[in-house]
Design a protein around this motif. Structure first.
Motif, PDB file in Angstrom:
ATOM      1  N   LEU A 122     -37.816 -46.422  -9.928  1.00 32.47           N
ATOM      2  CA  LEU A 122     -36.920 -45.506  -9.770  1.00 32.47           C
ATOM      3  C   LEU A 122     -36.342 -45.485 -11.951  1.00 32.47           C
ATOM      4  O   LEU A 122     -36.135 -45.150 -11.980  1.00 32.47           O
ATOM      5  CB  LEU A 122     -35.528 -45.515  -9.312  1.00 32.47           C
ATOM      6  CG  LEU A 122     -35.972 -46.135  -7.953  1.00 32.47           C
ATOM      7  CD1 LEU A 122     -34.511 -45.670  -7.552  1.00 32.47           C
ATOM      8  CD2 LEU A 122     -36.650 -44.748  -7.094  1.00 32.47           C
ATOM      9  N   LYS A 164     -38.692 -39.413  -1.708  1.00 32.41           N
ATOM     10  CA  LYS A 164     -38.165 -38.704  -3.718  1.00 32.41           C
ATOM     11  C   LYS A 164     -39.567 -38.441  -4.424  1.00 32.41           C
ATOM     12  O   LYS A 164     -40.857 -39.133  -3.616  1.00 32.41           O
ATOM     13  CB  LYS A 164     -37.969 -39.780  -4.089  1.00 32.41           C
ATOM     14  CG  LYS A 164     -36.296 -39.496  -3.695  1.00 32.41           C
ATOM     15  CD  LYS A 164     -35.348 -40.046  -5.200  1.00 32.41           C
ATOM     16  CE  LYS A 164     -33.919 -40.303  -4.675  1.00 32.41           C
ATOM     17  NZ  LYS A 164     -33.326 -41.624  -5.750  1.00 32.41           N
ATOM     18  N   VAL A 165     -39.319 -37.164  -4.988  1.00 31.56           N
ATOM     19  CA  VAL A 165     -41.158 -36.853  -6.096  1.00 31.56           C
ATOM     20  C   VAL A 165     -40.817 -37.980  -7.744  1.00 31.56           C
ATOM     21  O   VAL A 165     -39.807 -37.341  -8.203  1.00 31.56           O
ATOM     22  CB  VAL A 165     -41.209 -35.366  -5.658  1.00 31.56           C
ATOM     23  CG1 VAL A 165     -41.754 -35.102  -6.649  1.00 31.56           C
ATOM     24  CG2 VAL A 165     -40.540 -34.564  -4.607  1.00 31.56           C
ATOM     25  N   GLY A 205     -41.010 -39.021 -10.357  1.00 30.68           N
ATOM     26  CA  GLY A 205     -41.440 -37.991 -11.865  1.00 30.68           C
ATOM     27  C   GLY A 205     -40.029 -36.904 -12.569  1.00 30.68           C
ATOM     28  O   GLY A 205     -40.370 -35.632 -13.230  1.00 30.68           O
ATOM     29  N   PHE A 206     -39.272 -37.006 -11.067  1.00 30.28           N
ATOM     30  CA  PHE A 206     -38.213 -35.322 -11.105  1.00 30.28           C
ATOM     31  C   PHE A 206     -36.843 -35.919 -11.043  1.00 30.28           C
ATOM     32  O   PHE A 206     -36.478 -36.916 -10.680  1.00 30.28           O
ATOM     33  CB  PHE A 206     -38.410 -34.954 -10.645  1.00 30.28           C
ATOM     34  CG  PHE A 206     -39.576 -33.391 -10.026  1.00 30.28           C
ATOM     35  CD1 PHE A 206     -38.969 -32.851 -11.111  1.00 30.28           C
ATOM     36  CD2 PHE A 206     -41.023 -34.103  -9.886  1.00 30.28           C
ATOM     37  CE1 PHE A 206     -40.220 -31.504 -11.244  1.00 30.28           C
ATOM     38  CE2 PHE A 206     -41.427 -32.962 -10.388  1.00 30.28           C
ATOM     39  CZ  PHE A 206     -41.600 -32.011 -11.038  1.00 30.28           C
ATOM     40  N   ARG A 242     -30.666 -39.602 -14.205  1.00 30.05           N
ATOM     41  CA  ARG A 242     -28.984 -39.638 -13.982  1.00 30.05           C
ATOM     42  C   ARG A 242     -28.169 -38.415 -14.658  1.00 30.05           C
ATOM     43  O   ARG A 242     -26.759 -38.469 -14.491  1.00 30.05           O
ATOM     44  CB  ARG A 242     -29.234 -40.572 -13.862  1.00 30.05           C
ATOM     45  CG  ARG A 242     -27.307 -41.830 -13.918  1.00 30.05           C
ATOM     46  CD  ARG A 242     -26.273 -41.590 -12.321  1.00 30.05           C
ATOM     47  NE  ARG A 242     -26.858 -41.812 -11.635  1.00 30.05           N
ATOM     48  CZ  ARG A 242     -26.426 -43.476 -10.677  1.00 30.05           C
ATOM     49  NH1 ARG A 242     -26.251 -43.930 -12.454  1.00 30.05           N
ATOM     50  NH2 ARG A 242     -27.312 -44.043 -10.191  1.00 30.05           N
ATOM     51  N   ASN A 258     -38.304 -34.799 -15.347  1.00 30.76           N
ATOM     52  CA  ASN A 258     -38.090 -36.022 -16.626  1.00 30.76           C
ATOM     53  C   ASN A 258     -39.546 -35.959 -17.614  1.00 30.76           C
ATOM     54  O   ASN A 258     -40.231 -35.913 -17.816  1.00 30.76           O
ATOM     55  CB  ASN A 258     -37.437 -37.176 -15.754  1.00 30.76           C
ATOM     56  CG  ASN A 258     -38.000 -38.160 -15.164  1.00 30.76           C
ATOM     57  OD1 ASN A 258     -39.612 -38.240 -15.177  1.00 30.76           O
ATOM     58  ND2 ASN A 258     -38.390 -38.530 -13.717  1.00 30.76           N
TER      59      ASN A 258
HETATM   60  N1  COA Z   1     -36.646 -36.207  -5.220  1.00 31.95           N
HETATM   61  C1  COA Z   1     -36.956 -35.538  -4.089  1.00 31.95           C
HETATM   62  N2  COA Z   1     -35.234 -35.401  -4.628  1.00 31.95           N
HETATM   63  C2  COA Z   1     -34.320 -36.020  -4.921  1.00 31.95           C
HETATM   64  C3  COA Z   1     -35.274 -36.824  -6.510  1.00 31.95           C
HETATM   65  C4  COA Z   1     -36.077 -36.741  -6.523  1.00 31.95           C
HETATM   66  N3  COA Z   1     -37.233 -37.047  -7.584  1.00 31.95           N
HETATM   67  N4  COA Z   1     -33.723 -36.997  -7.061  1.00 31.95           N
HETATM   68  C5  COA Z   1     -32.763 -36.877  -6.712  1.00 31.95           C
HETATM   69  N5  COA Z   1     -33.353 -36.574  -5.775  1.00 31.95           N
HETATM   70  C6  COA Z   1     -31.636 -36.129  -4.627  1.00 31.95           C
HETATM   71  C7  COA Z   1     -31.763 -37.373  -4.100  1.00 31.95           C
HETATM   72  O1  COA Z   1     -32.498 -37.461  -2.845  1.00 31.95           O
HETATM   73  C8  COA Z   1     -30.040 -36.645  -3.707  1.00 31.95           C
HETATM   74  O2  COA Z   1     -30.014 -35.735  -2.732  1.00 31.95           O
HETATM   75  P1  COA Z   1     -28.663 -36.048  -1.272  1.00 31.95           P
HETATM   76  O3  COA Z   1     -27.804 -35.609  -2.051  1.00 31.95           O
HETATM   77  O4  COA Z   1     -28.958 -34.945  -0.471  1.00 31.95           O
HETATM   78  O5  COA Z   1     -28.870 -37.515  -1.034  1.00 31.95           O
HETATM   79  C9  COA Z   1     -29.652 -35.582  -5.297  1.00 31.95           C
HETATM   80  O6  COA Z   1     -31.407 -35.544  -5.857  1.00 31.95           O
HETATM   81  C10 COA Z   1     -28.964 -37.395  -5.687  1.00 31.95           C
HETATM   82  O7  COA Z   1     -29.975 -37.778  -6.171  1.00 31.95           O
HETATM   83  P2  COA Z   1     -29.667 -39.675  -6.819  1.00 31.95           P
HETATM   84  O8  COA Z   1     -30.840 -40.664  -6.426  1.00 31.95           O
HETATM   85  O9  COA Z   1     -28.341 -40.025  -5.810  1.00 31.95           O
HETATM   86  O10 COA Z   1     -28.986 -39.702  -8.201  1.00 31.95           O
HETATM   87  P3  COA Z   1     -29.702 -40.874  -9.135  1.00 31.95           P
HETATM   88  O11 COA Z   1     -28.455 -40.122 -10.437  1.00 31.95           O
HETATM   89  O12 COA Z   1     -28.843 -42.064  -8.482  1.00 31.95           O
HETATM   90  O13 COA Z   1     -30.917 -40.027  -9.359  1.00 31.95           O
HETATM   91  C11 COA Z   1     -32.916 -41.068 -10.021  1.00 31.95           C
HETATM   92  C12 COA Z   1     -31.182 -40.628 -10.165  1.00 31.95           C
HETATM   93  C13 COA Z   1     -33.871 -41.284 -10.920  1.00 31.95           C
HETATM   94  C14 COA Z   1     -32.788 -42.270  -9.218  1.00 31.95           C
HETATM   95  C15 COA Z   1     -33.840 -40.271  -9.415  1.00 31.95           C
HETATM   96  O14 COA Z   1     -33.766 -39.083  -9.510  1.00 31.95           O
HETATM   97  C16 COA Z   1     -34.489 -40.147  -8.817  1.00 31.95           C
HETATM   98  O15 COA Z   1     -35.433 -41.667  -8.189  1.00 31.95           O
HETATM   99  N6  COA Z   1     -36.430 -40.041  -9.363  1.00 31.95           N
HETATM  100  C17 COA Z   1     -37.656 -40.024  -9.135  1.00 31.95           C
HETATM  101  C18 COA Z   1     -37.746 -41.432 -10.100  1.00 31.95           C
HETATM  102  C19 COA Z   1     -38.086 -41.160 -11.523  1.00 31.95           C
HETATM  103  O16 COA Z   1     -38.719 -40.273 -11.752  1.00 31.95           O
HETATM  104  N7  COA Z   1     -37.389 -41.815 -12.111  1.00 31.95           N
HETATM  105  C20 COA Z   1     -37.743 -42.103 -14.067  1.00 31.95           C
HETATM  106  C21 COA Z   1     -35.770 -41.349 -14.297  1.00 31.95           C
HETATM  107  S1  COA Z   1     -36.071 -41.361 -16.063  1.00 31.95           S
END
Ligand code: COA
Length: 374
Positions: A218, A252-253, A255-256, A259, A307
């Motif tokens: 994450l 989750k996908v 790279g997308f 926060r 991202n």
């Molecule tokens: N793929 C699919 N759905 C995603 C997603 C992703 N990469 N990122 C967020 N979502 C969805 C969640 O499933 C959630 O949906 P819901 O409300 O229906 O349950 C909603 O968007 C909010 O996501 P959440 O994970 O609660 O938001 P956050 O602010 O905590 O998320 C991340 C931030 C980065 C943790 C999250 O976007 C993620 O896990 N991304 C993938 C890992 C990644 O690329 N990390 C690098 C970050 S720079």
């Protein structure tokens, strides 16, 4: 006697909660990012890696002599003690690269000869890239790659990471990617570093905790996971099909999403341009078309933008860097941001020790072990 204060309840994951004042950097929901007051596009277009690191650490752009002395300080500390390589070798070829670096950084905490705080920090900043480049080679029994005195930070890291010659544009783009990874306010690893700093533990302890936090998919691990995803899809025409099954399975996908950035990540936009140029110059734009197709489909389906990791990963891939080294490369750059936050935390320190709301049972009676039932 202090009066009891009712704890303030905050959102899960501390989302949207400001827990520190900082002068180092700021990412915002409107898709802006500043380092010490400079918009990221201004930095990416004009500065170099060492200049950016100096700016983030010290709050101002360096003069020529300040830059020379900073660069020289890094060069002089880049040599990693054979004993540290020995410990890395002991972990063996199956060890996870971030575990290897984290162990090496812990070992440095005991082995490093630096006595002053600044020297310890420079030592970590200089050595992290050497550890990153060697975290797979050394545990597999290969001789370590070492930095060359004549090369700048990013060129040095790239020559230690890859066997093939890169073009001038590729080296320029790699340096930009490192600059974009260098700092990003209170992400998970930086918050971890600040929490450790607040206990007055040394920079090695804070950096090894930062590395632990960077390992997960994450956060830091996302660039590797994003590349695995791209490789598994392969064909730009299959982007929609891939997303449909990911959503169906609740995956989750990688790279997308972000926060803070909900419309776009400015760093991803810059990297997308670098990638476009790299593949155009090479005459094979398949990876770029795949990324673009996935971005378009993801936005259409979920309104979630890519991202930094999503576009940094295919740049690293195009430069010939092995996928398991992507998070170590992130660490080699982010160590500078971590140290800036370590110092800022100590400037006005208060132990980071939040409260919690107890929701477990209470008033239970002890039952001797012989009387307990499964
Ligand atoms: N793929 C699919 N759905 C995603 C997603 C992703 N990469 N990122 C967020 N979502 C969805 C969640 O499933 C959630 O949906 P819901 O409300 O229906 O349950 C909603 O968007 C909010 O996501 P959440 O994970 O609660 O938001 P956050 O602010 O905590 O998320 C991340 C931030 C980065 C943790 C999250 O976007 C993620 O896990 N991304 C993938 C890992 C990644 O690329 N990390 C690098 C970050 S720079």
């Amino acid at each position: 006697m202090e009066e009891a204060v009712e704890p303030v309840k905050v959102p899960k994951g501390l989302a949207g909660v400001s827990v520190a004042d900082t002068r180092i950097s700021k990412s915002d929901t409107d898709g802006s990012l500043v380092y010490r007051g400079y918009p990221i596009s201004e930095i990416a277009s004009n500065a170099g890696f060492e200049e950016t690191a100096y700016l983030v650490l010290n709050g101002m752009l360096p003069t020529m002599s300040q830059l020379e002395s900073f660069t020289d300080g890094l060069h002089r500390r880049a040599e990693v003690e054979p004993k540290v390589f020995g410990i890395m070798r002991e972990l063996g070829p199956e060890a996870h690269p971030i575990d290897v670096i984290r162990t090496a950084v812990s070992a440095l905490g005991s082995i490093d000869a630096e006595r002053e705080l600044l020297g310890k920090q420079l030592s970590l900043e200089a050595k992290m890239s050497v550890l990153a480049a060697n975290c797979r080679r050394v545990p597999s029994g290969q001789a370590p790659k070492t930095p060359r005195k004549a090369l700048r930070f990013s060129d040095n890291l790239l020559q230690m990471l890859t066997a093939r010659e890169s073009t001038e544009y590729e080296r320029w783009a790699f340096e930009r990617v490192l600059m974009l990874y260098l700092e990003h306010d209170l992400n998970a690893s930086t918050f971890t570093v600040r929490a450790v700093a607040s206990t007055l533990a040394d920079p090695y302890a804070a950096a090894s905790a930062g590395l632990a936090s960077l390992k997960g998919p994450l956060h830091g691990g996302a660039n590797e996971a994003a590349m695995e995803t791209l490789l598994s899809i392969g064909d730009p025409a299959k982007a929609g099909e891939f997303l449909t099954s990911a959503f169906k399975e609740g995956r989750k996908v990688m790279g997308f999403g972000h926060r803070v950035y909900k419309q776009f990540d400015p760093r991803a936009r810059l990297c997308k341009e670098y990638l476009r140029e790299i593949v155009a110059r090479r005459g094979d734009d398949r990876i770029y078309r795949l990324c673009d197709a996935l971005e378009t489909e993801m936005w259409r389906a979920k309104r979630i933008p890519p991202n930094l990791d999503f576009y940094a990963a295919p740049i690293f891939y195009s430069l010939g860097i092995e996928v398991p080294l992507y998070t170590p490369v992130f660490a080699a750059s982010r160590i500078f941001g971590w140290m800036a936050h370590y110092n800022e935390q100590l400037e006005d320190n208060k132990l980071i020790r939040p409260d919690s709301t107890y929701v477990g049972p209470s008033g239970l009676k002890y039952v001797p072990i012989k009387d307990r039932r499964n």
